[in-house]
Motif scaffolding. Structure first.
Motif, PDB file in Angstrom:
ATOM      1  N   GLY A  96       0.586  -1.390  -0.005  1.00 28.38           N
ATOM      2  CA  GLY A  96       0.009  -0.076  -0.170  1.00 28.38           C
ATOM      3  C   GLY A  96       0.860   1.359  -0.065  1.00 28.38           C
ATOM      4  N   LYS A  97       2.173   1.170  -0.218  1.00 27.54           N
ATOM      5  CA  LYS A  97       2.918   2.320  -0.008  1.00 27.54           C
ATOM      6  C   LYS A  97       3.502   2.918  -1.531  1.00 27.54           C
ATOM      7  CE  LYS A  97       2.715   3.142   4.409  1.00 27.54           C
ATOM      8  NZ  LYS A  97       2.129   4.254   4.812  1.00 27.54           N
ATOM      9  N   GLY A  98       2.985   2.081  -2.602  1.00 27.58           N
ATOM     10  CA  GLY A  98       3.102   2.753  -3.682  1.00 27.58           C
ATOM     11  C   GLY A  98       2.305   3.514  -4.343  1.00 27.58           C
ATOM     12  N   ASP A  99       2.166   3.877  -5.541  1.00 27.99           N
ATOM     13  CA  ASP A  99       1.216   4.724  -6.312  1.00 27.99           C
ATOM     14  C   ASP A  99      -0.097   4.598  -5.647  1.00 27.99           C
ATOM     15  OD1 ASP A  99       2.969   6.431  -7.249  1.00 27.99           O
ATOM     16  OD2 ASP A  99       2.779   5.710  -9.591  1.00 27.99           O
ATOM     17  N   GLU A 100      -1.011   5.722  -5.825  1.00 24.11           N
ATOM     18  CA  GLU A 100      -2.336   5.598  -5.633  1.00 24.11           C
ATOM     19  C   GLU A 100      -3.226   4.548  -6.600  1.00 24.11           C
ATOM     20  OE1 GLU A 100      -4.615   9.035  -4.784  1.00 24.11           O
ATOM     21  OE2 GLU A 100      -3.090   9.634  -3.284  1.00 24.11           O
TER      22      GLU A 100
END
Lengths: 297, 99
Positions: free
Chosen positions: A178-182
């Motif tokens: 969940g810490k990548g692009d939206e």
């Protein structure tokens, strides 16, 4: 902005039928699809190109416009009118866990200019898509990964708290969900993949959880035995040296190696190789005594 | 088995616009594992990434289930080989330090 030859990209002639275009697209898509080429930026770029070419040439209206104004897109007044009237449909792609992701906004400037910016979405385009996975690398010293520790990283203005497990390997990748692009249309965020580069700032050599070092012994200790103090990763230990220890003798210090990854209470071994130093610059007396010893053998 | 870790097959079919038979076939060849939870068929959320990939291969590349199975096996082998290369590179570094 360069003209993009969509026919050339798909490897078909200008007179190619819809069937031929579809066939060429399928063949190239199977070769360059991001899911089949993980971590391959070149394939990802190529797939974007063929996808863009297919978007244009598979749609009769757009193909006609492309054929008519393609090369003269800068001067076509009619084209400009048509461009304003139409917002082109496009698909958005994204890799799942472990996959490469990319979005339709990566279409070429030529495409943007000719067919407009992001418009509605086609087919499954309205569906939710996972955001793109992001990659980063982190350099750490070997001494830093002897114990599990926390680190705060700032990536793209975002603070990320990271727990770095002891014993992580050089080149190992950790996935932070969940810490990548939206995500798109409410889809989940992509993941952040951190690749670790471990710099050995110690005199020990590491092979997974085992450590290796070389300890120098003077000739007399090697011959007659004795006691020495050696360095381990977490301090010094005293070792007994057996008499008549040969050069290159290896001793294993159980549990004095590196922590096993994700099993912090388990440690590898420290393997010490003894290297016997031959005395140099012998005095006359020493030479005489060695000769006497030689006679005894 | 924690409820929040599993996703209903029915929900997935609606979300990804796929037939339930597609998911069942993937289960039959062992590409995913369907479980039962409170009388409903579910799959683990960790497998959603793989499932999305399978759906893309099915829709975008026209691969059939057998083709997807072959691709996944080869991709798995690629991951193993990459892991092996990384290990060998680390081991090589060990010996290069001696030179």
């Amino acid at each position: 902005m360069d003209f993009v030859d969509y026919y050339k990209i798909l490897g078909v002639s200008k007179g190619a039928s819809d069937k031929e275009i579809k066939k060429a697209y399928r063949k190239l898509a199977r070769k360059y699809h991001p899911d089949l080429n993980p971590d391959n930026k070149e394939a990802e770029k190529k797939f974007k190109e063929i996808n863009e070419a297919h978007e244009v040439l598979s749609n009769p209206e757009n193909r006609e416009k492309y054929d008519k104004y393609g090369k003269d897109w800068m001067h076509g007044e009619e084209f400009e009118k048509a461009r304003q009237q139409q917002s082109y449909q496009r698909q958005q792609y994204s890799g799942g866990a472990g996959g490469q992701g990319f979005s339709g906004s990566d279409f070429s400037d030529f495409f943007e200019s000719m067919f407009g910016g992001a418009g509605g979405s086609s087919g499954r385009g309205a569906a939710q898509f996972k955001g793109q996975d992001l990659s980063a690398s982190l350099e750490l010293n070997l001494t830093e990964i002897y114990e599990t520790h926390k680190k705060v990283l700032t990536l793209n203005g975002q603070k990320i708290r990271l727990t770095i497990p002891a014993g992580i390997e050089n080149g190992q990748i950790i996935r932070i969900k969940g810490k990548g692009d939206e995500g798109m249309n409410g889809g989940p965020n992509g993941d952040l993949l951190i690749k670790f580069s471990i710099i050995n700032n110690t005199k020990f050599k590491r092979d997974k959880e085992n450590l290796y070092s070389t300890v120098h012994l003077d000739l007399y200790t090697a011959l007659l035995g004795g006691e020495i103090t050696v360095d381990t990763f977490d301090g010094k230990v005293k070792l007994k040296i057996a008499a008549e220890t040969a050069n290159d003798t290896k001793v294993k210090l159980k549990g004095k190696g590196f922590p096993v990854y994700k099993k912090e209470r388990d440690f590898g071994d420290l393997i010490i190789t003894y290297q016997i130093d031959i005395p140099t610059n012998l005095s006359a007396k020493e030479k005489e005594l060695f000769k006497e010893l030689q006679k005894l053998r | 088995m924690e409820k929040q870790e599993y996703i209903l097959i029915k929900t997935l079919c609606v979300h990804y616009k796929i037939e339930i038979s597609f998911i069942k076939e993937l289960n039959n060849v062992g590409l995913i594992e369907i479980k039962r939870f409170e009388n409903e068929e579910v799959i683990h959320e960790e497998k959603i990434g793989d499932l999305e990939k399978m759906i893309r291969l099915y829709h975008e590349l026209d691969l059939n289930i057998e083709g997807i199975d072959v691709v996944f096996n080869l991709l798995q082998k690629e991951v193993q080989l990459k892991e092996q290369v990384k290990e060998l590179q680390n081991r090589l570094r060990f010996y290069e330090d001696e030179l």
